[in-house]
Design an enzyme around this catalytic site. Structure first.
Site, mmCIF file in Angstrom:
data_model
loop_
_atom_site.group_PDB
_atom_site.id
_atom_site.type_symbol
_atom_site.label_atom_id
_atom_site.label_comp_id
_atom_site.label_asym_id
_atom_site.label_seq_id
_atom_site.Cartn_x
_atom_site.Cartn_y
_atom_site.Cartn_z
ATOM 1 N N GLY A 45 1.184 -1.423 0.007
ATOM 2 C CA GLY A 45 -0.199 0.181 0.241
ATOM 3 C C GLY A 45 0.722 1.875 -0.081
ATOM 4 O O GLY A 45 1.674 1.624 1.239
ATOM 5 N N ALA A 46 0.526 2.245 -0.662
ATOM 6 C CA ALA A 46 1.674 3.238 -1.527
ATOM 7 C C ALA A 46 1.862 3.474 0.468
ATOM 8 O O ALA A 46 3.320 3.914 0.604
ATOM 9 C CB ALA A 46 0.846 4.340 -2.125
ATOM 10 N N ARG A 86 10.544 -0.739 -4.518
ATOM 11 C CA ARG A 86 9.282 -0.782 -5.694
ATOM 12 C C ARG A 86 9.621 0.034 -6.414
ATOM 13 O O ARG A 86 9.778 1.688 -5.906
ATOM 14 C CB ARG A 86 7.926 -1.398 -4.700
ATOM 15 C CG ARG A 86 8.625 -1.912 -4.111
ATOM 16 C CD ARG A 86 6.452 -2.904 -3.301
ATOM 17 N NE ARG A 86 5.634 -3.525 -4.500
ATOM 18 C CZ ARG A 86 4.423 -3.454 -4.130
ATOM 19 N NH1 ARG A 86 3.644 -3.220 -2.860
ATOM 20 N NH2 ARG A 86 3.691 -3.757 -5.460
ATOM 21 N N GLN A 193 -5.543 -8.976 -2.501
ATOM 22 C CA GLN A 193 -5.410 -8.329 -1.888
ATOM 23 C C GLN A 193 -6.917 -7.423 -0.674
ATOM 24 O O GLN A 193 -7.385 -7.086 -0.025
ATOM 25 C CB GLN A 193 -4.877 -6.666 -1.816
ATOM 26 C CG GLN A 193 -2.617 -6.171 -2.078
ATOM 27 C CD GLN A 193 -2.618 -7.036 -3.462
ATOM 28 O OE1 GLN A 193 -3.792 -7.928 -3.869
ATOM 29 N NE2 GLN A 193 -1.643 -6.465 -3.538
ATOM 30 N N ASP A 234 -1.726 4.550 -5.984
ATOM 31 C CA ASP A 234 0.001 4.240 -5.403
ATOM 32 C C ASP A 234 0.267 5.753 -6.592
ATOM 33 O O ASP A 234 1.741 6.441 -6.024
ATOM 34 C CB ASP A 234 0.807 3.178 -6.621
ATOM 35 C CG ASP A 234 -0.466 1.962 -6.041
ATOM 36 O OD1 ASP A 234 -1.004 1.825 -5.928
ATOM 37 O OD2 ASP A 234 0.410 1.679 -5.209
ATOM 38 N N ASN A 244 -3.293 2.664 -10.249
ATOM 39 C CA ASN A 244 -2.926 1.870 -8.755
ATOM 40 C C ASN A 244 -3.228 0.342 -9.621
ATOM 41 O O ASN A 244 -3.011 0.147 -10.343
ATOM 42 C CB ASN A 244 -4.607 2.481 -8.570
ATOM 43 C CG ASN A 244 -5.174 1.793 -7.103
ATOM 44 O OD1 ASN A 244 -4.052 1.517 -6.500
ATOM 45 N ND2 ASN A 244 -6.242 1.062 -7.011
ATOM 46 N N LYS A 245 -3.278 -0.191 -8.792
ATOM 47 C CA LYS A 245 -3.137 -1.728 -8.537
ATOM 48 C C LYS A 245 -4.172 -2.863 -10.021
ATOM 49 O O LYS A 245 -5.064 -2.039 -10.341
ATOM 50 C CB LYS A 245 -4.130 -2.542 -7.414
ATOM 51 C CG LYS A 245 -4.308 -4.257 -7.647
ATOM 52 C CD LYS A 245 -2.421 -4.471 -7.368
ATOM 53 C CE LYS A 245 -2.080 -4.153 -6.616
ATOM 54 N NZ LYS A 245 -0.593 -5.105 -6.656
#
Ligand code: MRU
Length: 360
Positions: A45-46, A86, A193, A234, A244-245
């Protein structure tokens, strides 16, 4: 349960790879262990990644005292190692830049005072994170109608931040205001998630939800069962495009096709105004086993070729609004994000929606 906590010279993380079946705390005593925890998604998670990295710098400062190369050189190398964990969530770089600037400004201090100053800064970032999540909750809850059926993707709750949550924080704030809400939880392949973490958090908060596979979203939207979509981000860039994801872009296209409002919820530590548009965001590519296996069990034949981008980019034109900790930005996003980033930093009131914008 706390996502992360610094205690007795160690960073304690709730291991998110083990949830919801076991609540295991992992102890990081050096910055290498923090790097491993970020890469393996024990912490994810960012905002949570940024905070873990900030405490990783504190650990590196503790280690540096015994190193021959000199404290500054050791710390810079540790920060580069943390940066390389990351690539997509900008909070990681935001947090490391802030810690590095402080370390350089305080380079004259003795070892004990130096570590204490860095620890105080990381602690302050954790405190600010909760405050900013609560502010977004207050801004965003206004946009959630009574009885709303909200679809979310991935996990944007307390586990993805220091405390409270971004998109799940808004849903939580609306629930706390007494609004009846129901959440459609996308399972979020490949690492689940949504199925593992968002369900676990919603259960604890007593917020009603239904878990669906990612491919079911269109079906429920077409039936009129989804009132709005709310997700975290993110990286939000200057023109309002947002990473995002993986799967978020598909959800945004579906929401647009069904005329359903689509909201990003992200603090300004996730906003990267130096990057002009989403095509410049580096997308993390992860291991093929995450796709060829399901929760540790192989499902594809040996030798299968895999693509595994962890994130995708949603173009700003598909987004109804971006709820930030400084107010709510709408199209034209470039202009409104720049205004919110400016010295005035938006309006303090929870109703701060920039002038000239229309509500969907
Ligand atoms: O790979 P992850 O689990 O770190 O990805 C997390 C997300 O995509 C979240 O939606 C994002 O960080 C925003 S929520 C704070």
């Amino acid at each position: 349960v706390k996502t992360l906590e610094f205690r007795d010279g160690a960073l304690l993380l709730l291991d998110q790879t083990r949830l919801p079946l076991s609540a295991v705390i992992v102890e990081c005593r050096d910055h290498h262990q923090v790097c491993e925890a970020i890469q393996s998604l024990r912490v994810r998670g960012a905002p949570a990644i940024g905070l873990a990295a900030a405490f990783g710098v504190v650990l590196a400062a503790q280690e540096a005292a015994g190193e021959d190369v000199g404290r500054g050189v050791y710390l810079d190398a540790a920060i580069e190692e943390l940066r390389a964990t990351r690539p997509t969530a900008v909070n990681l770089f935001w947090a490391l830049d802030r810690m590095q600037a402080l370390a350089r400004a305080q380079a004259h201090l003795d070892d004990a005072s130096f570590v204490a100053v860095l620890l105080a800064e990381a602690g302050e970032m954790l405190r600010e994170d909760e405050e900013s999540n609560r502010r977004m909750g207050a801004f965003g809850a206004d946009l959630v109608p009574e009885g709303a059926r909200i679809l979310t993707h991935c996990n944007s709750g307390a586990l993805a931040v220091g405390a409270y949550g971004t998109a799940l924080g808004v849903i939580r704030a609306a629930h706390d205001q007494g609004k009846r809400v129901h959440v459609w939880v996308d399972e979020t392949r490949p690492l689940l998630q949504g199925a593992r973490l968002t369900t676990w958090e919603l259960q604890q908060l007593s917020i009603p939800f239904t878990l669906i596979t990612d491919s079911m979203a269109a079906h429920f939207m077409a039936r009129g069962d989804v009132d709005l979509v709310m997700v975290g981000a993110d990286r939000v860039v200057a023109n309002g495009d947002a990473a995002n994801k993986i799967g978020t872009y598909g959800v945004a296209v579906l929401a647009h096709a069904h005329d359903i409002p689509f909201y990003f919820v992200a603090p300004f530590s996730t906003v990267d105004l130096a990057t002009p548009s989403g095509d410049r965001i580096v997308i993390e590519q992860r291991k093929s086993e995450e796709v060829t296996s399901f929760h540790g069990h192989r499902i594809a034949p040996e030798g299968t070729v895999v693509a595994n981008p962890a994130f995708d980019v949603t173009p700003a034109r598909l987004t109804t609004a971006i709820i930030t900790d400084r107010g709510v930005a709408r199209a034209p996003f470039g202009e409104h994000l720049a205004n919110l980033a400016g010295p005035a930093g938006g309006d303090d009131s929870p109703n701060s929606v920039l002038a000239g914008t229309d509500r969907r």
